[in-house]
Design a protein around this motif. Sequence first.
Motif, PDB file in Angstrom:
ATOM      1  N   TRP A 138      -2.328  12.329   9.289  1.00 42.50           N
ATOM      2  CA  TRP A 138      -2.756  11.211   8.704  1.00 42.50           C
ATOM      3  C   TRP A 138      -3.029  11.462   7.371  1.00 42.50           C
ATOM      4  N   SER A 139      -2.770  12.380   6.701  1.00 41.54           N
ATOM      5  CA  SER A 139      -2.885  12.595   5.584  1.00 41.54           C
ATOM      6  C   SER A 139      -2.112  13.446   4.499  1.00 41.54           C
ATOM      7  N   THR A 140      -1.841  12.968   3.293  1.00 42.47           N
ATOM      8  CA  THR A 140      -0.978  13.725   2.401  1.00 42.47           C
ATOM      9  C   THR A 140      -1.898  14.759   1.577  1.00 42.47           C
ATOM     10  N   GLY A 141      -3.204  14.509   1.717  1.00 44.75           N
ATOM     11  CA  GLY A 141      -4.175  15.557   1.060  1.00 44.75           C
ATOM     12  C   GLY A 141      -4.451  15.085  -0.517  1.00 44.75           C
ATOM     13  N   LYS A 142      -3.867  13.794  -1.106  1.00 33.69           N
ATOM     14  CA  LYS A 142      -4.112  13.401  -2.276  1.00 33.69           C
ATOM     15  C   LYS A 142      -5.553  13.212  -2.587  1.00 33.69           C
ATOM     16  N   SER A 143      -6.507  12.827  -1.561  1.00 33.97           N
ATOM     17  CA  SER A 143      -7.819  12.964  -1.971  1.00 33.97           C
ATOM     18  C   SER A 143      -8.408  14.186  -2.202  1.00 33.97           C
ATOM     19  N   TYR A 144      -8.082  15.049  -1.669  1.00 36.90           N
ATOM     20  CA  TYR A 144      -8.536  16.573  -2.064  1.00 36.90           C
ATOM     21  C   TYR A 144      -8.097  16.970  -3.371  1.00 36.90           C
ATOM     22  N   ARG A 148       0.588  -1.162   0.116  1.00 33.63           N
ATOM     23  CA  ARG A 148      -0.219  -0.102  -0.042  1.00 33.63           C
ATOM     24  C   ARG A 148       0.797   1.338  -0.038  1.00 33.63           C
ATOM     25  N   ARG A 149       2.091   1.055  -0.078  1.00 30.19           N
ATOM     26  CA  ARG A 149       3.190   2.079  -0.099  1.00 30.19           C
ATOM     27  C   ARG A 149       2.601   2.993   1.211  1.00 30.19           C
ATOM     28  N   LEU A 150       2.498   2.646   2.395  1.00 31.90           N
ATOM     29  CA  LEU A 150       1.981   3.097   3.543  1.00 31.90           C
ATOM     30  C   LEU A 150       2.927   2.725   4.787  1.00 31.90           C
ATOM     31  N   ALA A 151       3.136   3.843   5.493  1.00 34.15           N
ATOM     32  CA  ALA A 151       4.115   3.613   6.749  1.00 34.15           C
ATOM     33  C   ALA A 151       3.244   4.248   7.943  1.00 34.15           C
ATOM     34  N   VAL A 152       3.535   3.603   9.307  1.00 32.36           N
ATOM     35  CA  VAL A 152       3.050   4.036  10.337  1.00 32.36           C
ATOM     36  C   VAL A 152       3.935   4.100  11.366  1.00 32.36           C
ATOM     37  N   ALA A 153       4.008   5.381  12.017  1.00 31.96           N
ATOM     38  CA  ALA A 153       4.952   5.626  13.051  1.00 31.96           C
ATOM     39  C   ALA A 153       4.365   5.625  14.311  1.00 31.96           C
ATOM     40  N   LEU A 154       4.778   4.477  15.352  1.00 28.71           N
ATOM     41  CA  LEU A 154       4.145   4.559  16.629  1.00 28.71           C
ATOM     42  C   LEU A 154       4.607   5.461  17.774  1.00 28.71           C
ATOM     43  N   ARG A 155       4.464   6.784  18.026  1.00 27.72           N
ATOM     44  CA  ARG A 155       4.688   7.625  18.679  1.00 27.72           C
ATOM     45  C   ARG A 155       4.492   7.723  20.000  1.00 27.72           C
ATOM     46  N   ALA A 211       8.689  12.530  20.684  1.00 25.34           N
ATOM     47  CA  ALA A 211       9.778  12.911  19.438  1.00 25.34           C
ATOM     48  C   ALA A 211       9.891  14.292  19.399  1.00 25.34           C
ATOM     49  N   ASP A 212      10.897  14.748  18.584  1.00 18.13           N
ATOM     50  CA  ASP A 212      11.303  15.974  18.425  1.00 18.13           C
ATOM     51  C   ASP A 212      10.479  16.429  17.096  1.00 18.13           C
ATOM     52  N   PRO A 213       9.764  17.606  16.912  1.00 20.28           N
ATOM     53  CA  PRO A 213       8.851  17.832  15.741  1.00 20.28           C
ATOM     54  C   PRO A 213       9.696  18.089  14.398  1.00 20.28           C
ATOM     55  N   ILE A 214      10.966  18.245  14.426  1.00 22.23           N
ATOM     56  CA  ILE A 214      11.895  18.410  13.575  1.00 22.23           C
ATOM     57  C   ILE A 214      11.935  17.029  12.739  1.00 22.23           C
ATOM     58  N   VAL A 215      12.297  15.947  13.503  1.00 25.38           N
ATOM     59  CA  VAL A 215      12.306  14.611  13.204  1.00 25.38           C
ATOM     60  C   VAL A 215      11.331  14.008  12.682  1.00 25.38           C
ATOM     61  N   LEU A 216       9.922  14.456  13.185  1.00 21.27           N
ATOM     62  CA  LEU A 216       8.835  13.956  12.428  1.00 21.27           C
ATOM     63  C   LEU A 216       8.461  14.564  11.217  1.00 21.27           C
ATOM     64  N   LEU A 217       8.910  15.876  11.098  1.00 19.84           N
ATOM     65  CA  LEU A 217       8.544  16.512   9.694  1.00 19.84           C
ATOM     66  C   LEU A 217       9.604  15.902   8.742  1.00 19.84           C
ATOM     67  N   GLN A 218      10.686  15.749   9.030  1.00 22.02           N
ATOM     68  CA  GLN A 218      11.594  15.175   8.131  1.00 22.02           C
ATOM     69  C   GLN A 218      11.187  13.645   7.699  1.00 22.02           C
ATOM     70  N   ASP A 219      10.626  12.770   8.534  1.00 14.35           N
ATOM     71  CA  ASP A 219      10.073  11.597   8.189  1.00 14.35           C
ATOM     72  C   ASP A 219       8.846  11.808   7.236  1.00 14.35           C
ATOM     73  N   SER A 220       8.213  12.760   7.629  1.00 14.89           N
ATOM     74  CA  SER A 220       6.864  12.925   6.628  1.00 14.89           C
ATOM     75  C   SER A 220       7.189  13.128   5.406  1.00 14.89           C
ATOM     76  N   ARG A 243      10.401  12.699   3.876  1.00 17.07           N
ATOM     77  CA  ARG A 243      11.018  11.593   3.317  1.00 17.07           C
ATOM     78  C   ARG A 243      10.145  10.601   2.586  1.00 17.07           C
ATOM     79  N   TYR A 244       9.021  10.158   3.160  1.00 23.18           N
ATOM     80  CA  TYR A 244       7.972   9.266   2.627  1.00 23.18           C
ATOM     81  C   TYR A 244       7.291  10.106   1.590  1.00 23.18           C
ATOM     82  N   GLU A 245       6.884  11.293   1.727  1.00 21.06           N
ATOM     83  CA  GLU A 245       6.008  11.811   0.624  1.00 21.06           C
ATOM     84  C   GLU A 245       6.926  11.903  -0.726  1.00 21.06           C
ATOM     85  N   THR A 246       8.087  12.011  -0.409  1.00 22.17           N
ATOM     86  CA  THR A 246       9.101  12.383  -1.559  1.00 22.17           C
ATOM     87  C   THR A 246       9.085  11.011  -2.321  1.00 22.17           C
ATOM     88  N   ARG A 247       9.004   9.830  -1.754  1.00 23.16           N
ATOM     89  CA  ARG A 247       9.061   8.506  -2.361  1.00 23.16           C
ATOM     90  C   ARG A 247       7.686   8.308  -2.822  1.00 23.16           C
TER      91      ARG A 247
END
Length: 257
Positions: free
Chosen positions: A197-203, A19-26, A29-38, A40-44
């Motif tokens: 929860w979303s990348t906004g693709k449905s919009y 499904r090209r889906l990842a779940v981070a169980l938090r 964490a540091d907000p900078i780390v979370l944004l970098q993760d988001s 990184r995955y959206e770029t992929r």
Amino acid sequence: MPQENWQKVDEVIYENQTRRLAVALRTEADPIVLLQDSERYETRGWQLVQLWEDVWVTQRTLVESRLKSLVGISQRIPARLTLIQPLTPAFFQEFLSQNHLQIPVKCAFRYGLFLKEMHQNESFLNDPTIVNGCVAVAGFGPVRPMPSRGDDYYSGELIRFANVRNHTVVGGLDKLLKAFLVEHPMQDLMTYADRDWSTGKSYERLGFERVSTTPPQELWLDPDTFLRHYPHRVKDEKPSHWRSIFNTGNYKYIKKL
């Protein structure tokens, strides 16, 4: 969800290659780390869900429903099998409290999709999860004039949309948007996608364009109840044991009409 479809890739992140889906169980964490993760995955071309411990503890049923929907495990209801009806504030708030992860909010205009009385809907009409035949709702803010954008320019906001849990109304949001716009003509409609929860693709599939990204928002968490509180709504001094947490912000979208 089938466990064989998931692979643990680090201390907190699980990936579903299909499904090209990842779940981070938090837990924290540091907000900078979370944004970098988001990012990184959206770029992929993947979607990363930031699942916080307090959200899991307090809203497990809704979290499970949302995750199942993301991996294609939900009852699909064609929007053509539904009728649109206006909703009372009380019914709308109750539906959101049972089927939406975020705090229920007041909306100026409220619409629901209700199952038609037909044989194709028999199994859904007998589903105890579906109350009074309502399978999806949308709430909108007031239509406001925007003089800075020109004479007779009006803008609205989609504030909330929710399917009944464990179900997906295929084409439901599109049907609700069209009904609202017929009754309330305007020049643009804006909304926000929860970046946890979303990348906004449905919009984007419905003609919305991403115009900006809001920064992470600070929240106060009561560790005794796991209830979240917005700082501007805490009128009195907060208890010393409350913890400062945050989300990853929102994507802002606008649909030109």
